[in-house]
Design a protein around this motif. Structure first.
Motif, PDB file in Angstrom:
ATOM      1  N   ASN A 144     -26.110  -1.243  10.087  1.00  0.00           N
ATOM      2  CA  ASN A 144     -27.192  -0.322   9.499  1.00  0.00           C
ATOM      3  C   ASN A 144     -28.695  -0.836  10.027  1.00  0.00           C
ATOM      4  O   ASN A 144     -29.447  -1.364   9.500  1.00  0.00           O
ATOM      5  CB  ASN A 144     -27.305  -0.290   8.125  1.00  0.00           C
ATOM      6  CG  ASN A 144     -26.965  -1.638   7.458  1.00  0.00           C
ATOM      7  OD1 ASN A 144     -27.203  -2.658   8.263  1.00  0.00           O
ATOM      8  ND2 ASN A 144     -26.409  -1.743   6.387  1.00  0.00           N
ATOM      9  N   ALA A 169     -24.647   5.725  12.226  1.00  0.00           N
ATOM     10  CA  ALA A 169     -25.465   5.441  11.008  1.00  0.00           C
ATOM     11  C   ALA A 169     -26.679   6.512  10.914  1.00  0.00           C
ATOM     12  O   ALA A 169     -26.977   7.320  11.825  1.00  0.00           O
ATOM     13  CB  ALA A 169     -26.185   4.066  11.048  1.00  0.00           C
ATOM     14  N   SER A 211     -33.701   7.340   7.015  1.00  0.00           N
ATOM     15  CA  SER A 211     -34.487   8.364   6.146  1.00  0.00           C
ATOM     16  C   SER A 211     -35.794   7.385   5.925  1.00  0.00           C
ATOM     17  O   SER A 211     -35.798   6.094   5.668  1.00  0.00           O
ATOM     18  CB  SER A 211     -33.915   8.408   4.999  1.00  0.00           C
ATOM     19  OG  SER A 211     -34.603   9.135   3.887  1.00  0.00           O
ATOM     20  N   THR A 219     -34.977   3.476   5.557  1.00  0.00           N
ATOM     21  CA  THR A 219     -33.485   3.137   5.133  1.00  0.00           C
ATOM     22  C   THR A 219     -32.440   3.740   5.953  1.00  0.00           C
ATOM     23  O   THR A 219     -32.415   4.937   6.408  1.00  0.00           O
ATOM     24  CB  THR A 219     -33.321   3.889   3.706  1.00  0.00           C
ATOM     25  OG1 THR A 219     -34.233   3.346   2.786  1.00  0.00           O
ATOM     26  CG2 THR A 219     -31.928   3.273   3.246  1.00  0.00           C
ATOM     27  N   THR A 267     -28.727   3.825   6.718  1.00  0.00           N
ATOM     28  CA  THR A 267     -27.227   4.097   6.042  1.00  0.00           C
ATOM     29  C   THR A 267     -26.256   3.900   6.921  1.00  0.00           C
ATOM     30  O   THR A 267     -25.922   4.794   7.862  1.00  0.00           O
ATOM     31  CB  THR A 267     -27.265   5.138   5.082  1.00  0.00           C
ATOM     32  OG1 THR A 267     -28.272   5.255   4.387  1.00  0.00           O
ATOM     33  CG2 THR A 267     -25.876   5.258   4.455  1.00  0.00           C
ATOM     34  N   ASP A 275     -22.881   1.288   3.576  1.00  0.00           N
ATOM     35  CA  ASP A 275     -24.083  -0.022   3.771  1.00  0.00           C
ATOM     36  C   ASP A 275     -25.201   0.581   4.056  1.00  0.00           C
ATOM     37  O   ASP A 275     -25.445   1.216   4.932  1.00  0.00           O
ATOM     38  CB  ASP A 275     -23.293  -1.070   4.328  1.00  0.00           C
ATOM     39  CG  ASP A 275     -21.892  -1.640   3.666  1.00  0.00           C
ATOM     40  OD1 ASP A 275     -21.710  -1.109   2.793  1.00  0.00           O
ATOM     41  OD2 ASP A 275     -21.322  -2.370   4.498  1.00  0.00           O
ATOM     42  N   GLN A 276     -26.235   0.019   3.318  1.00  0.00           N
ATOM     43  CA  GLN A 276     -27.635   0.359   3.491  1.00  0.00           C
ATOM     44  C   GLN A 276     -28.407  -0.493   3.654  1.00  0.00           C
ATOM     45  O   GLN A 276     -28.075  -1.799   3.045  1.00  0.00           O
ATOM     46  CB  GLN A 276     -28.297   1.275   2.255  1.00  0.00           C
ATOM     47  CG  GLN A 276     -27.756   2.615   2.184  1.00  0.00           C
ATOM     48  CD  GLN A 276     -28.372   3.562   1.142  1.00  0.00           C
ATOM     49  OE1 GLN A 276     -28.736   3.051   0.123  1.00  0.00           O
ATOM     50  NE2 GLN A 276     -28.415   5.110   1.281  1.00  0.00           N
ATOM     51  N   LYS A 277     -29.511  -0.678   4.314  1.00  0.00           N
ATOM     52  CA  LYS A 277     -30.419  -1.753   4.470  1.00  0.00           C
ATOM     53  C   LYS A 277     -31.864  -1.146   4.629  1.00  0.00           C
ATOM     54  O   LYS A 277     -32.072   0.128   5.302  1.00  0.00           O
ATOM     55  CB  LYS A 277     -30.224  -2.357   5.884  1.00  0.00           C
ATOM     56  CG  LYS A 277     -31.170  -3.683   6.001  1.00  0.00           C
ATOM     57  CD  LYS A 277     -31.144  -4.315   7.452  1.00  0.00           C
ATOM     58  CE  LYS A 277     -29.854  -5.062   7.470  1.00  0.00           C
ATOM     59  NZ  LYS A 277     -29.607  -5.981   8.806  1.00  0.00           N
ATOM     60  N   THR A 278     -32.786  -1.695   3.942  1.00  0.00           N
ATOM     61  CA  THR A 278     -34.074  -0.970   4.030  1.00  0.00           C
ATOM     62  C   THR A 278     -35.135  -1.975   4.977  1.00  0.00           C
ATOM     63  O   THR A 278     -34.961  -2.990   4.794  1.00  0.00           O
ATOM     64  CB  THR A 278     -34.742  -1.247   2.538  1.00  0.00           C
ATOM     65  OG1 THR A 278     -34.118  -0.275   1.551  1.00  0.00           O
ATOM     66  CG2 THR A 278     -36.409  -0.753   2.634  1.00  0.00           C
TER      67      THR A 278
END
Length: 637
Positions: free
Chosen positions: A221, A279, A282, A298, A300, A305-308
């Motif tokens: 991500n 991935a 957004s 963000t 995904t 799994d997500q990461k900002t």
């Protein structure tokens, strides 16, 4: 008792009868029929240290022996059989004679009565219903990925890395199967493994099962590359983000943007936004965002799994705040200068004060009490600010007075205080000076002595504790120029043993411990840094002589821990204001090129500027002789 009497003929007949009777009895005892049995029994095959029992089939003509799927059949090529045949029968080949039992072997058994029967000994390979992968590897470019076999779900998983993702469509599998099983597609046949691939595995007994080869849902991500563009056409700037070590931030270090830039120009969509394969991101990569402020994305991963990520833009831009045309403020003196004091801008020679917020003429004038009597040429002839923002003025017009005077002001409407009187008999000073440091603390005043332009001679008066030493240091800079009357060099600081001067340079450069920077100006658009030290043949150089390229005035300043220099320069009537970024490695960048507004030509190459700091903003006030006064605001994003 009777006596048997035989004649001769009777005797013969009797003997004949007796003999015939004897022969007939003997034939009845010796005539046993011969056997026609020609069977094989107890067939045992020895091969590779193992024994295999032959099984006679019902047709009585076939003997089968069973070998396992995992048996090395090479041993059968020299296998030795032992067996028995019917009594009185013979076998060809004989028992104990090795044969190649990888194929059918025919035995001829001849019975006692001479009849023959052919027996076929056949190899039967054991069967299996197993239809599984036992090993699966995937060759992707130069990388081999080992598959993980999930027998319960008939699935093979592999995990590709990002760097080989583009090679998956042509990856080549190699695998092994259950004994006796086959697969379609076959091992070694390239497939597109960017998606799922289905294999049909068929067991030895014909039982089939479908297997699915899948890549794992990727966990990546990350943002690996981020780019956007600012502006249009030839002025468009491409800015690339720097991925920070924290793995959650992208920093855009914007170049110093020119006077036509506004923060709204940062409301753009990324031109390139690369994220981990599989991935999603957004907001969408093609949606415009306001990068003048922090923007969050963000990312995904395919597995959820997500990461900002935080996108930050750091940089500076310059805009014109106001412009006062010379005619509007009634400037009549050609050679003038500008400096800041309190709420005003002071104009040299005219004693005029302008409102710093609007550029309009103020009702008050600069107090020159005690100054005006020193020179008939409307003192202060030139005004400047030191690094602390204090206003300093000078009376020097060397062709009309043997002495020059420097004063400082505490406010625009109070009388100035004299800080230096210098006997300039026999000398000719130019029409500008620079003040470095703090005239109320430590600093220096520097001015060019124009009769020695070939050696770039400058006089420097040192200030200690607010007191000016009247005995100057004489500095030979090797910065030869005919324009020293209208220019002055600016040292970077007071303590550098090898002063770094900024200003016009020409061909007579020779001091190894001196450094210079200049700007080559071509057609008003092309700016090239010239750095030294140089030998006489180095270049390109600004053309020598009046009206050619020069630093008419420059001021050093810092903003947000970065060093800059504002430069007023030009070529005859073409005044320009440039912001120079002084890089940590000693080089310079020239990102801001602002055509100075003008209404009439100026043939004296004069003018000046001053810089004032206010929080995250820098205000640059510039004047191109009597043509115009302009305020530029340099701001941090």
């Amino acid at each position: 008792m009777k006596t048997l009497k035989l004649c001769k003929t009777g005797l013969i007949c009797l003997l004949t009868a007796v003999m015939f009777s004897f022969v007939s009895c003997k034939d009845d005892d010796d005539e046993t029929p011969k056997s026609s049995e020609k069977e094989i029994s107890n067939f045992v095959l020895t091969a590779g240290g193992e024994t295999f029992l032959g099984v006679v089939q019902e047709d009585k003509k076939t003997i089968n022996f069973l070998v396992g799927l995992d048996f090395d059949q090479e041993y059968l090529k020299t296998a030795t059989p032992t067996f028995e045949v019917s009594k009185g029968a013979l076998a060809d080949p004989a028992s104990g004679k090795s044969q190649d039992f990888t194929k059918d072997v025919v035995y001829k058994v001849t019975a006692e009565d001479g009849s023959i029967k052919e027996w076929t000994v056949k190899k039967v390979v054991g069967t299996s219903s197993e239809n599984s992968f036992t090993d699966f590897a995937l060759k992707v470019g130069e990388v081999t990925l080992q598959g993980e076999i999930d027998a319960v779900n008939s699935t093979v998983w592999f995990t590709p890395t990002q760097d080989i993702w583009d090679l998956l469509p042509t990856a080549v599998p190699t695998f092994t199967l259950s004994l006796g099983a086959t697969a379609n597609p076959a091992s070694g046949v390239a497939q597109d493994f960017s998606g799922e691939v289905t294999y049909t595995v068929t067991a030895h007994d014909g039982t089939a099962k479908e297997w699915t080869v899948k890549r794992t849902n990727r966990s990546g991500n990350e943002i690996s590359y981020f780019e956007f563009k600012i502006g249009e056409g030839d002025d468009q700037v491409t800015v690339t983000g720097e991925i920070q070590e924290d793995g959650e931030t992208v920093i855009f270090s914007l170049p110093l943007m020119g006077t036509d830039f506004t923060p709204s120009m940062l409301n753009v969509a990324p031109t390139i936004l690369e994220i981990s394969p599989g991935a999603t991101v957004s907001p969408a990569h093609d949606a415009a965002q306001n990068f003048a402020q922090d923007v969050t994305y963000t990312v995904t991963a395919e597995n959820g799994d997500q990461k900002t990520w935080t996108i930050k833009s750091e940089g500076y831009y310059v805009k014109q705040k106001w412009l006062s045309a010379g005619a509007a403020i009634n400037l009549t003196v050609n050679e003038t200068s500008v400096a800041s004091i309190g709420d005003y801008l002071a104009l040299g020679r005219t004693q005029m004060l302008l409102d710093k917020e609007t550029g309009n003429v103020a009702s008050a004038q600069l107090n020159v009490e005690g100054f005006a009597t020193l020179n008939s040429n409307n003192p202060p002839f030139f005004v400047a600010n030191d690094d602390a923002g204090n206003l300093v003025g000078c009376s020097f017009t060397s062709w009309s007075s043997s002495k020059i005077y420097f004063f400082k002001w505490t406010s625009a409407t109070t009388a100035p205080t004299q800080i230096l009187e210098f006997d300039a008999t026999g000398l000719a000073f130019g029409r500008k000076f620079s003040v470095i440091g703090d005239v109320n603390g430590n600093g220096c005043i520097i001015a060019a002595e124009i009769t020695q332009y070939a050696n770039g001679v400058h006089y420097l008066w040192k200030i200690t504790g607010g007191v000016v030493n009247p005995t100057p240091s004489i500095i030979t800079t090797h910065a030869e120029s005919n324009n020293l009357a209208y220019q002055t060099l600016t040292p970077i600081n007071l303590t550098d043993n090898a002063p770094y001067y900024l200003g016009t340079t020409n061909t007579n450069i020779g001091a190894a411990n001196e450094k210079y920077v200049n700007i080559q100006y071509n057609n008003g658009t092309d700016f090239t840094e010239i750095r030294g030290p140089y030998t006489q043949n180095d270049g390109p150089w600004a053309a020598r002589g009046w009206g050619n390229m020069g630093f008419y005035y420059q001021k050093l300043f810092s903003l947000n821990n970065k060093n800059f220099m504002a430069v007023l320069h030009g070529q005859w009537a073409n005044y320009l204001m440039t912001i120079v970024e002084r890089n940590a490695d000693g080089t310079h960048s020239f990102p801001i090129k602002a055509q100075f507004p003008r209404t009439v030509e100026n043939t004296n190459n004069t003018g000046s500027l001053t810089v004032e700091s206010s929080g995250d903003n820098i205000f640059i006030y510039a004047i191109g002789t009597r043509e115009a006064v302009v305020c530029y605001q340099m701001s941090k994003l």
